[in-house]
Design a protein around this motif. Structure first.
Motif, mmCIF file in Angstrom:
data_model
loop_
_atom_site.group_PDB
_atom_site.id
_atom_site.type_symbol
_atom_site.label_atom_id
_atom_site.label_comp_id
_atom_site.label_asym_id
_atom_site.label_seq_id
_atom_site.Cartn_x
_atom_site.Cartn_y
_atom_site.Cartn_z
ATOM 1 N N ILE A 69 -55.139 -28.948 23.478
ATOM 2 C CA ILE A 69 -53.845 -28.115 23.744
ATOM 3 C C ILE A 69 -53.032 -28.738 23.040
ATOM 4 O O ILE A 69 -52.315 -29.946 23.441
ATOM 5 N N LEU A 70 -52.334 -28.042 22.293
ATOM 6 C CA LEU A 70 -50.987 -28.648 21.337
ATOM 7 C C LEU A 70 -49.639 -27.946 22.194
ATOM 8 O O LEU A 70 -48.723 -28.714 21.986
ATOM 9 N N ILE A 71 -49.981 -27.154 22.807
ATOM 10 C CA ILE A 71 -48.800 -26.497 23.555
ATOM 11 C C ILE A 71 -49.187 -26.070 24.985
ATOM 12 O O ILE A 71 -50.205 -25.322 24.935
ATOM 13 N N ASN A 72 -48.833 -26.433 26.277
ATOM 14 C CA ASN A 72 -49.275 -25.863 27.447
ATOM 15 C C ASN A 72 -48.471 -24.926 28.080
ATOM 16 O O ASN A 72 -48.859 -24.389 29.303
ATOM 17 N N LYS A 73 -47.205 -24.925 27.775
ATOM 18 C CA LYS A 73 -46.350 -23.914 28.504
ATOM 19 C C LYS A 73 -45.368 -23.503 27.588
ATOM 20 O O LYS A 73 -44.576 -24.170 26.560
ATOM 21 N N LEU A 74 -45.048 -22.265 27.764
ATOM 22 C CA LEU A 74 -43.813 -21.666 26.971
ATOM 23 C C LEU A 74 -43.227 -20.314 27.433
ATOM 24 O O LEU A 74 -43.872 -19.358 28.132
ATOM 25 N N CYS A 115 -48.739 -20.092 30.310
ATOM 26 C CA CYS A 115 -49.452 -21.343 30.540
ATOM 27 C C CYS A 115 -50.748 -21.420 29.885
ATOM 28 O O CYS A 115 -51.553 -20.601 30.220
ATOM 29 N N ILE A 116 -51.205 -22.518 29.153
ATOM 30 C CA ILE A 116 -52.536 -22.572 28.493
ATOM 31 C C ILE A 116 -53.191 -23.601 29.338
ATOM 32 O O ILE A 116 -52.707 -25.070 29.073
ATOM 33 N N ASN A 169 -42.551 -22.134 15.087
ATOM 34 C CA ASN A 169 -43.363 -23.374 15.216
ATOM 35 C C ASN A 169 -44.089 -23.223 16.675
ATOM 36 O O ASN A 169 -45.110 -23.533 16.790
ATOM 37 N N GLU A 170 -43.534 -22.748 17.595
ATOM 38 C CA GLU A 170 -44.233 -22.391 18.876
ATOM 39 C C GLU A 170 -45.344 -21.170 18.544
ATOM 40 O O GLU A 170 -46.290 -21.241 19.187
ATOM 41 N N LEU A 171 -45.142 -20.410 17.687
ATOM 42 C CA LEU A 171 -46.187 -19.205 17.428
ATOM 43 C C LEU A 171 -47.370 -20.080 17.019
ATOM 44 O O LEU A 171 -48.496 -19.548 17.211
ATOM 45 N N ASN A 172 -47.036 -20.922 15.926
ATOM 46 C CA ASN A 172 -48.495 -21.524 15.176
ATOM 47 C C ASN A 172 -49.042 -22.577 16.280
ATOM 48 O O ASN A 172 -50.249 -22.544 16.124
ATOM 49 N N LEU A 173 -48.226 -23.331 17.150
ATOM 50 C CA LEU A 173 -48.867 -24.093 18.143
ATOM 51 C C LEU A 173 -49.653 -23.212 19.030
ATOM 52 O O LEU A 173 -50.862 -23.635 19.592
#
Length: 564
Positions: A7-12, A30-31, A93-97
């Motif tokens: 999990i490279l990003i868990n909340k956006l 949330c992931i 950046n967040e799209l790619n994560l």
């Protein structure tokens, strides 16, 4: 491996969800280890929970740069349940994560990391679905005869890894003979009983014989088959492959039974190569769904595109083959053996359809569950491999070449039965759709792994919940009951004419056009109720007419009726 590593990003925040026939949702993503959760509280609470295992394909589309700077973009999540979600994300950046995180989590290969091992059912389990349909319980009446027995020669899965621990075989055949016959059949799949009709005729299934270019012979295999053929009669072997496919297999060591060694059997070919060819069947399914998603073309071209996918023909061919075999069993009382190459796909599909034609029990909810247990799960259909990818995975390199929608094809065939015999089935098509969804991605463990051996070794039966435990809860079960159900105690013969095929709108088009299935069912029920009322009134009127006629012509001569 820990989920946190993937999990490279868990909340956006500020993610916009776009979905056909729904208003856009601006919310927070949330992931977790198993779900993508999007929630919004701007206009009431709105949430989307999506299992990562349900994600079939991820397509990323970045916006054109403005002043040389990338401005985010969209993720298109194509799901195995045929939904397509669009997530708009503002920053590149967040799209790619998010994209990489979802790729990581949706492509896990270890079943022990799947959600069923982490899910805990919130309500008491009334019955354990894993123990509901034992082989002994399903074949109780047959085993009470002197003809059949349960063999446990495969107790340790050493004879045939794809079979369960128990199989039903002729009583006069000992385990040593079965073990010897297994060496002559692909994957160790020696002939076993699939179904016994009420006239005594039986349906057997097996893998292809390892005949080879040297024309190998196996007397134990011959002994098993000849046991079920009555003196002076012949059985029927249906090889579900084309002659060309059989020749190719023979060069590899396989082949089909020889007339010389199986003189008590008539051998036929009924090509279902498109079902046993995993890539071909997956491509066909993908083209079908592509056509369904392309509703803007003219109706004539759309129908042509559906037909050219090959899927409708596979449905018709499966039903036609099942009808032919059912006729041998029902009308001629002939024993039938079915096999293709490995006996994991077309063989199980046809065996199942034959039983729906012949056996009214398979048209009930629990009967269908038992059929799936016997002919798919216990018989070793590799659900884990076949359903690793869905309709959108045809060109995904990370999915196994063994991916194929054989089980969805079976469900579509059953749907055709429901269309043609709307009153003969206890279950409505929503039950079939539920099975479709849970076979691909679920909180339940029933469809995990490739066979019983793998499910046992991985603790599926002890550490997960069966889908039948959930389905059979009274509150849940009632939602699947067909309001038109009127049991048909005899065989049913489906039409296999091209015009009889009906596209399964309630599944393939349910996210694209509004469905009115329940409304139609209620209309049918109202019509049926009115028909029954009229029939009752007609019976009363006939009786009254009979009484008047009897009173007037009681002894053959007109009577004087005192009518004041």
């Amino acid at each position: 491996m820990e989920f946190i590593e993937l999990i490279l990003i868990n909340k956006l925040d500020g993610v916009i969800l776009k979905y056909p026939h729904h208003e856009n949702v601006d919310g927070t993503v949330c992931i977790t280890g198993h779900h993508l959760i999007l929630s919004s509280r701007k206009e009431g609470v709105r949430e989307l929970w999506l299992l990562h295992k349900n994600i079939d394909s991820i397509e990323k589309k970045e916006n054109k740069p403005s002043s040389g700077v990338m401005q985010g973009g969209s993720l298109f999540l194509k799901c195995k349940d045929l939904r397509i979600f669009q997530l708009d994300i503002a920053a590149s950046n967040e799209l790619n994560l998010v994209a990489q995180t979802l790729e990581n989590l949706s492509n896990l290969q270890d079943p022990g990391l799947f959600y069923p091992f982490f899910y805990r059912h919130m309500h008491p389990i009334m019955e354990n679905g894993y123990s509901l349909y034992s082989l002994e319980g399903e074949f109780t009446k047959i085993l009470a005869t002197e003809e059949w027995r349960v063999s446990r020669c495969n107790q340790n899965y050493t004879v045939c890894p794809g079979y369960g621990k128990s199989v039903v075989v002729p009583k006069c055949i000992d385990d040593d003979t079965l073990i010897a016959a297994a060496t002559f059949r692909q994957g160790g799949r020696f002939p076993v009983l699939s179904y016994r009709h009420n006239n005594g005729a039986v349906l057997l299934r097996a893998g292809q014989p390892l005949y080879g270019p040297k024309h190998r012979r196996c007397r134990p295999d011959e002994a098993i088959l000849n046991t079920v053929v009555a003196v002076g009669t012949k059985g029927v072997i249906y090889d579900l492959r084309s002659s060309n496919s059989i020749s190719q297999q023979q060069n590899k060591g396989g082949g089909t039974e020889s007339n010389a060694n199986y003189s008590q059997w008539k051998i036929y070919n009924r090509s279902m190569d498109e079902v046993d060819n995993q890539q071909q069947l997956l491509d066909s399914f993908s083209k079908l769904i592509e056509a369904c998603n392309d509703r803007e073309i003219s109706s004539d071209k759309w129908v042509s595109k559906l037909e050219s996918s090959g899927w409708p023909e596979s449905v018709r061919n499966s039903l036609h083959t099942a009808c032919i075999i059912a006729q041998h069993i029902h009308q001629k009382a002939e024993p039938v053996l079915i096999h293709g190459t490995r006996g994991e796909d077309a063989t199980l599909l046809v065996c199942s359809l034959v039983q729906i034609i012949l056996n009214p029990d398979c048209r009930t909810i629990r009967g269908l569950q038992a059929l799936i247990e016997r002919e798919w799960l216990q018989a070793g259909h590799p659900f884990g491999s076949r359903l690793r990818g869905g309709a959108y995975s045809s060109h995904q390199s990370h999915h196994s070449s063994r991916t194929a929608p054989t089980f969805p094809l079976f469900l579509d065939c059953v749907r055709q039965f429901l269309e043609q015999f709307p009153c003969s089935f206890e279950y409505r098509q929503s039950f079939l759709i539920t099975l479709f969804e849970h076979s691909y991605a679920s909180q339940f463990g029933t469809f995990l792994c490739d066979n019983e051996q793998e499910r046992e070794s991985r603790g599926v039966y002890t550490q997960t919940t069966s889908v039948w435990s959930w389905v059979n809860q009274p509150d849940e079960l009632t939602t699947y009951i067909n309001p038109l159900y009127d049991p048909t105690p005899t065989v049913i013969w489906p039409s296999v004419a091209p015009m009889s095929y009906v596209i399964w709108e309630e599944l393939y088009l349910r996210w694209l056009i509004e469905q009115h299935t329940e409304e139609r069912e209620e209309q049918y029920r109202a019509i049926r109720t009115r028909e029954q009322q009229l029939r009752s009134q007609a019976q009363v009127l006939r009786r009254e007419l009979f009484d008047i006629a009897h009173q007037y012509y009681g002894d053959g001569k007109p009577q004087v009726i005192n009518d004041k």
